[in-house]
Enzyme design. Structure first.
Site, short mmCIF file in Angstrom:
data_model
loop_
_atom_site.label_atom_id
_atom_site.label_comp_id
_atom_site.label_asym_id
_atom_site.label_seq_id
_atom_site.Cartn_x
_atom_site.Cartn_y
_atom_site.Cartn_z
N HIS A 75 -5.47 -6.60 10.41
CA HIS A 75 -4.73 -5.48 9.81
C HIS A 75 -5.75 -4.44 9.36
O HIS A 75 -6.50 -4.65 8.40
CB HIS A 75 -3.90 -5.95 8.62
CG HIS A 75 -3.22 -4.81 7.90
ND1 HIS A 75 -2.38 -3.93 8.54
CD2 HIS A 75 -3.28 -4.40 6.61
CE1 HIS A 75 -1.94 -3.04 7.68
NE2 HIS A 75 -2.48 -3.29 6.50
N ASP A 107 -6.33 -0.86 7.97
CA ASP A 107 -5.78 0.31 7.31
C ASP A 107 -6.47 1.58 7.79
O ASP A 107 -7.71 1.66 7.81
CB ASP A 107 -5.97 0.20 5.78
CG ASP A 107 -5.10 -0.88 5.17
OD1 ASP A 107 -3.88 -0.80 5.34
OD2 ASP A 107 -5.65 -1.80 4.52
N ASP A 131 2.49 -4.60 6.18
CA ASP A 131 1.91 -4.27 4.88
C ASP A 131 2.71 -3.27 4.05
O ASP A 131 2.54 -3.25 2.83
CB ASP A 131 0.48 -3.76 5.06
CG ASP A 131 -0.31 -3.77 3.76
OD1 ASP A 131 0.04 -4.56 2.86
OD2 ASP A 131 -1.27 -3.00 3.63
N HIS A 140 0.41 3.92 5.41
CA HIS A 140 1.04 3.41 4.19
C HIS A 140 0.10 3.37 2.99
O HIS A 140 0.53 2.98 1.89
CB HIS A 140 1.63 2.01 4.45
CG HIS A 140 0.65 0.99 4.90
ND1 HIS A 140 0.39 0.77 6.22
CD2 HIS A 140 -0.13 0.13 4.22
CE1 HIS A 140 -0.51 -0.20 6.35
NE2 HIS A 140 -0.85 -0.60 5.13
#
Length: 962
Positions: free
Chosen positions: A11, A13, A135, A385
C-alpha cells in the site's frame, strides 16, 4: 477444501508523511523508511524466480514514474508478467482516492487518467477488474456507484465501523451486493463488495517484511529453533477462525502493508514455505489449501459459489474504530487546501474546454507553450486519501498546493492562447488569483480595463463578480455597449482591531447573466472622477428596494429552539436594520438572527446564523484518552461554546458582522438571487488557553426536521441521515456530536412539510443536525495534539503570512424553498459553485476588431443535463461526458428522462469537426457502442443521447482538424 487466497501487495500512499517524490525515491527515510522504486524493482525480480508467485499493484502515479525509467527489455518482461496474470493491477486510478472529501468529477478524472495509462501500456490484460480501497476512512455510496459504472466486477475495502464489523462477522455478512444508487436501474450501480479480514495487513504473526518483527519460517529440522509445526498450527487456526465469519469455502488474506516488499525476497521466501508446509498437511487429512492469488481470482471463486448475498443500500459513514474514536474530523481538516483543490478542479474543467476550442494553437500560441496535463496530474494526486482529506504532514500539504499552483501556471498559458484566438486580440491576459482577499493590482490601478468572463456551464448563470477598485464612480458596459448594473461599497477590514486595510479597497459587484457553455463575454470599465468625499459614500443602490430602520419584537423563541445554546439568549427587544429585497425579506440584528420570508410562496422560517466552537479533547478524560486530531473529531463536551452572544453589525449594501477579533461574516443577498450568501472568515484561531478549537457555523430554524437531515455523496446523490441511527445495525452511540457528523461535499438540508433549508458549501466540510431544525457546518480546526493515527503532528496550521495561525475564508449559500421545488434550486447552484466563471482582465481599451462574445454551443442544454467533461483526448479525439444531474423523484419538472439531439460538430465549430462517436463506460475501460455522426444538414435525430436520472454517458469523438 478451505481455499486460502494469499494476496501479496503493498500500500503506497501518494504522499502522507513524505511527499510523492520523497516516497518514490526513498528520500527522507528519517521520517519514514519507504522507497517505491525499490519495491517495484524487487517485486519484478522475485516474480521471475517462481511462476507461482503473484503480486498486485494499485497506485498508477508511482508505477507510471517507474515505468518511464525502465529499459525496453525490462518493459517487455513486465508486459509478459502482466499477460500471464502474475502481476495484476487492481483499482488502477492515479491514486487511491479519498471517499469523503472528493468531488465525483475529480474522482472520475483521476481514475480515467490511471486506467488510460494501464490500457495504453498493457491492453486488455492490464485492465483492473477489482476496485481496491483498503485505506480510506469510511466509504461513500457514490464511489461504489462510479466503480460499478466504470465496469469493475467487485470492490474490496478494509475499514468500516467497529460495531458494523462485529455484527457482520456474527451474521457472516462481510460480503454483500451494494446497490449504490436509488435512481439508476439495477444492476447499473450494483457492485459486489467485500470487507477484508485484517484491514490490509497480514494475520498477526505472519508479517515477513524488513519492517516487521515476526520470526521467519525456520525449516531446517537439524536446527534447535525449527518452527514449521508451530507456524502451520497457528496458520490453520487463523484460517479456520476466519472461515467462520465468511460464507464460502474461499477466504482471502492480504500479505503486505504500507510500503512493504522493498526487499521482496523476505516475503516470497517465507510465503513459498508457508504454502508448501500447510498444503503438505493435506496428506494427513487437512482440508486447507493455500495458494498465491489475486483479488480478481478470489472474486471469480465467489461468483462460482452462486450464493445470494445480502443487499446494502446506504453508505459506510461515519467510521469509528472504537467507542470514542470517530474519524469525522478529516471531513474539515485543512479547509484552505480543501478549497484550493475544489477551485482547481473547476479551473481544470475550464482549461480542458478551452483546449478543445482552441485546438493546436491553445498549446502553442502567442503566449508560449501551454498544457493541461500538469494540472491534471496535480489534481489526480490531490484526490489521494491523505491529500484533500487533510491528513498529511504540513510539508506534504505544502507540496500538494505547490503542485496545483504549478498546474495553474501551465493552464493559464493555454487559456491565454485560446482566448486570444477566440477574441482576435493578442492583448496580455491578467489573472487575479487573490480576489478572495480583494487584491487585484490591475483593477486597483488602471483607469480603463476589460473584464473577460467565461462560463464553463451549459446553462446561463447569474454570478456576482466582485473586484477591488480605487475609485467610486465607474461607467460599465457589456459587449453590446449596454450599461451593466453595479454598485460600489467600502471594503473594511474584517478585523476591527486592524481598522482598515493598508489602503481603502472598494468592492465592485457586477451582476449579469452569462451566456451558456464555452462562452466568453467582455465588459469594459471606465473610471470616472468621483465627487464623493472619501469614506462617506452614499448608499447608491441600483436595485429596487428600500432601507428603513425598524424595531422588532421577538418572543422568547419557539420551543424547537429553546434548547439551542447559541439561540437562546435573545434580548426581547432590539433594533435591527431591515432591507426589503424582493422576493426576500431579510433582517439582520445584534441577536445574530435573520428572518427570511419567501413572499412568492408565503412561507416563512425563523433562521438563526450563529458561530460556535467545540473545545477539542486533549485525551485527559475518564472515558477515553482519545484526542482530537487531523483524522478524529472528539470535542471535550457535547455543548458548543458561543463565540459571541452579540455581534457588531454594520450595513452598507451588505451586512457585516464581527463576532470576535478572529470570527466575522459578511451577509449578502443579490437581486434575483436564489440564495443568501454568508461569507465567513475564521482565524487565527486562538490557542492561548492551551485548548484546540473546532469552529462551526450553526443554522437554527423553526423547521420541524424530526431528527432527519440530508447530505450529498461526493456531490451527486443525496442520502438521508438520522440522528443516533444507522440503517443496518442498532447503534450504541458513545459520541453524541462526532458520532452524528457526516461528510458534506457540496450541500446539506433539513426539511418539513412546508420548508426546506439547503446549505451549499464551497468545499468539503463536516456537519450534522444535532438539534431538530438545526444544521451545523464545521469551518475550521486548530488542534494541539496528534490523534495517534500515524501522521505524528498536531493539526496546527500556520504560514508566513499568518504566523499566528491560518486564516480561512469561505462561503455558505442558503436557500429556503418548498421541498417539492428545492432541488430545482440547489442542484444547479451546487454545479455553479464547482464550475465558477473564469475571470481574466486586459488593460486599456480593446481594439475595435476584438470579438467580444463567443459561445461554443448553439443552444442551451436542457436544465437536467450537465456537461460533465469536454477534454482533448488525443490529437484526433475529444472526450465528452453528459450527465443527468437530477435524482429520480427529486424534481417534478426535471427528474424525467431527457433526450438530447446533440450535433457535436456545431459544438466544436471553432477548430474541429466530429466524424465518429464511440460510447464507453464511465472510465473508458470498455467500448459500448460505435456510430458515425450525421453529416451537416442531415437528420439531427440520427444521433440522440437519452439520459435517465443520475445517468452519465461517455463518448470519444473522432474529430478532423479544419
Amino acid at each position: 477444501m478451505l481455499n486460502v487466497h494469499l494476496v501479496p501487495h503493498t500500500h503506497d500512499d501518494v504522499g502522507w508523511l513524505k511527499t510523492v517524490d520523497q516516497y518514490f525515491y526513498g528520500d527522507r527515510n528519517d521520517i519514514q523508511h519507504a522507497g517505491v522504486q525499490y519495491i517495484l524493482d524487487s517485486v519484478v525480480d522475485q516474480l521471475l524466480k517462481n511462476p507461482d508467485r503473484r503480486f498486485i499493484y494499485v497506485e498508477t502515479a508511482f508505477f507510471y514514474r517507474w515505468w518511464k525509467q525502465q529499459t525496453d527489455d525490462m518493459q517487455n518482461t513486465v508486459k509478459q508478467l502482466v499477460n500471464e496474470g502474475r502481476l495484476e493491477f487492481v483499482n488502477g486510478g492515479w491514486c487511491m482516492s479519498d471517499e469523503a472529501t472528493t468531488h465525483y468529477s475529480a474522482v472520475i478524472d483521476q481514475m480515467t487518467m490511471g486506467l488510460r495509462f494501464l490500457n495504453d501500456t498493457f491492453g486488455h490484460c492490464g485492465r483492473p477488474r477489482v476496485a481496491w480501497h483498503i485505506d480510506p476512512f469510511g466509504h461513500a455510496r457514490e464511489h461504489a456507484s462510479m466503480f460499478a459504472q466504470m465496469g469493475y466486477d467487485g470492490f474490496f475495502f478494509g475499514r468500516l465501523d467497529y460495531q458494523d464489523r462485529n455484527r457482520r462477522m456474527v451474521a457472516r455478512e462481510q460480503e454483500m451486493l451494494w446497490r449504490a444508487s436509488e435512481s439508476l436501474t439495477p444492476p447499473m450501480a450494483d457492485l459486489f463488495t467485500g470487507i477484508l479480514p485484517n484491514g490490509y495487513n497480514p494475520p498477526e504473526g505472519f508479517c515477513w517484511d524488513q519492517s516487521c518483527d515476526d520470526p521467519p519460517i525456520r525449516d531446517d529440522p537439524d536446527l534447535e529453533d525449527y518452527n514449521v509445526d508451530d507456524v502451520v498450527t497457528r496458520f490453520l487456526s487463523i484460517a479456520h477462525a476466519q472461515a467462520l465469519v465468511y460464507k464460502t469455502n474461499h477466504i482471502i488474506m492480504t500479505m503486505g502493508s504500507d510500503f512493504q516488499y522493498e526487499n521482496a525476497n523476505l516475503w516470497y521466501k517465507n510465503l513459498d514455505k508457508l504454502i508448501r508446509y500447510v498444503n503438505q498437511k493435506q496428506s494427513n487429512g487437512s482440508e486447507v489449501n493455500v495458494l498465491y492469488s489475486t483479488p480478481s481470482c478470489y472474486l471469480q471463486e465467489l461468483h462460482r459459489a452462486n450464493l445470494t448475498w445480502p443487499l446494502k443500500g446506504d453508505d459506510f459513514f461515519p467510521y469509528a474504530d472504537s467507542a470514542h474514536d470517530f474519524w469525522t474530523g478529516y471531513f474539515t481538516s485543512r479547509p484552505a487546501l480543501k478549497r484550493y483543490e475544489r477551485i482547481s478542479n473547476g479551473y481544470l474543467q475550464t482549461c480542458n474546454q478551452l483546449e478543445v476550442l482552441g485546438g493546436p494553437i491553445s498549446r502553442k500560441g502567442p503566449f508560449g507553450a501551454g498544457d493541461s496535463e500538469t494540472l491534471k496530474k496535480a489534481m489526480a494526486v490531490a484526490q489521494h486519501h491523505d491529500a484533500v482529506s487533510g491528513t498529511e504532514k504540513q510539508h506534504v500539504a505544502n507540496d500538494y498546493a505547490r503542485r496545483l499552483a504549478n498546474g495553474w501556471a501551465h493552464c493559464q498559458v493555454l487559456v491565454s492562447n485560446t482566448l486570444s484566438s477566440l477574441s482576435g486580440s493578442s492583448a496580455p491576459r491578467v489573472y487575479c488569483e487573490h480576489l478572495n482577499v480583494s487584491v487585484c493590482p490591475l483593477t486597483e490601478t488602471s483607469k480603463k480595463f476589460s473584464v473577460n468572463v467565461y462560463n464553463p456551464l451549459a446553462h446561463p448563470v447569474s454570478w456576482p463578480v466582485r473586484l477591488p477598485v480605487n475609485g467610486t464612480a465607474y461607467s460599465i458596459s457589456d459587449a453590446n455597449g449596454k450599461a451593466v448594473d453595479s454598485q460600489v461599497t467600502l471594503h473594511f477590514s474584517l478585523y476591527p482591531s486592524l481598522s482598515l486595510y493598508l489602503s481603502i479597497s472598494l468592492a465592485l459587484p457586477l451582476h449579469f447573466s452569462l451566456y451558456p457553455f464555452l462562452s466568453l463575454l467582455s465588459i469594459s470599465l471606465y473610471l470616472s472622477i468621483s465627487l464623493y468625499p472619501s469614506l462617506f459614500l452614499p448608499l447608491h443602490l441600483p436595485f429596487n428596494f428600500s432601507i428603513q430602520p425598524s424595531i422588532s419584537l421577538y418572543p422568547s423563541i419557539s420551543p424547537s429552539l429553546s434548547t439551542t445554546p447559541s439561540c437562546s439568549l435573545y434580548p426581547s427587544i432590539f433594533i435591527s436594520l431591515s432591507v426589503f429585497l424582493s422576493p426576500y425579506f431579510f433582517s439582520s440584528s445584534l441577536s445574530l438572527c435573520a428572518s427570511i420570508v419567501t413572499l412568492r410562496d408565503f412561507l416563512s422560517s425563523l433562521l438563526c446564523v450563529c458561530f460556535s466552537r467545540y473545545n477539542a479533547s486533549d485525551g485527559n478524560n475518564s472515558e477515553s484518552i482519545q484526542m482530537s486530531g487531523a483524522y478524529i473529531f472528539r470535542p471535550n463536551t457535547s455543548t458548543p461554546f458561543i463565540i459571541s452572544k452579540t455581534a457588531k453589525t454594520e450595513t452598507l449594501q451588505e451586512v457585516r458582522q464581527w463576532f470576535s477579533p478572529w470570527v466575522s461574516q459578511v451577509v449578502r443577498l443579490y437581486t434575483d438571487s436564489r440564495a443568501l450568501e454568508l461569507e465567513w472568515t475564521v482565524g487565527p484561531v486562538p490557542i492561548g488557553d492551551d485548548l484546540g478549537k473546532e469552529v462551526i457555523s450553526r443554522l437554527d430554524s423553526s423547521i420541524n426536521s424530526s431528527g432527519v437531515f440530508y447530505t450529498d455523496s461526493n456531490g451527486r446523490e443525496v442520502l438521508q441521515r438520522r440522528k443516533d441511527y444507522r440503517p443496518t445495525w442498532n447503534l450504541r452511540q458513545s459520541e453524541p456530536i462526532a458520532g452524528n457528523y457526516y461528510p458534506i461535499n457540496s450541500r446539506a438540508y433539513i426539511k418539513d412539510d412546508k420548508d426546506q433549508l439547503t446549505v451549499v458549501t464551497d468545499r468539503s466540510q463536516g456537519g450534522g443536525s444535532i438539534q431538530d431544525g438545526s444544521l451545523e457546518i464545521m469551518l475550521h480546526r486548530r488542534l494541539l495534539y496528534d490523534d495517534v493515527r500515524g501522521v505524528g503532528e498536531p493539526l496546527n496550521e500556520t504560514s508566513d503570512i499568518y504566523p499566528e495561525g491560518l486564516v480561512v475564508r469561505g462561503r455558505l449559500l442558503l436557500s429556503l424553498s418548498p421541498p417539492a421545488t428545492a432541488a430545482d434550486t440547489h442542484r444547479p447552484l451546487a454545479q455553479e459553485v464547482v464550475l465558477q466563471p473564469l475571470i481574466t482582465f486586459t488593460d486599456g481599451e480593446l481594439h475595435p476588431s476584438t470579438r467580444l462574445e463567443f459561445s461554443g454551443l448553439q443552444a442551451v442544454l436542457p436544465p437536467a443535463v450537465h456537461l460533465l467533461t469536454v477534454s482533448q483526448w488525443d490529437q484526433d479525439s475529444v472526450l465528452l461526458r453528459l450527465e443527468h444531474q437530477y435524482q429520480a423523484s427529486e424534481s417534478k419538472e426535471h427528474s424525467q428522462p431527457v433526450t438530447v439531439n446533440l450535433q457535436v460538430s456545431d459544438m466544436l465549430e471553432q477548430q474541429q469537426q466530429a466524424q465518429e462517436s464511440k460510447e464507453h463506460c464511465l472510465s473508458l475501460r470498455l467500448v459500448v457502442n460505435t456510430m458515425p455522426l450525421p453529416k451537416r444538414g442531415g437528420d439531427p435525430s440520427v444521433w440522440e443521447v437519452n439520459l435517465k436520472p443520475m445517468e452519465i454517458r461517455t463518448f470519444l469523438l473522432r474529430v478532423r482538424q479544419r
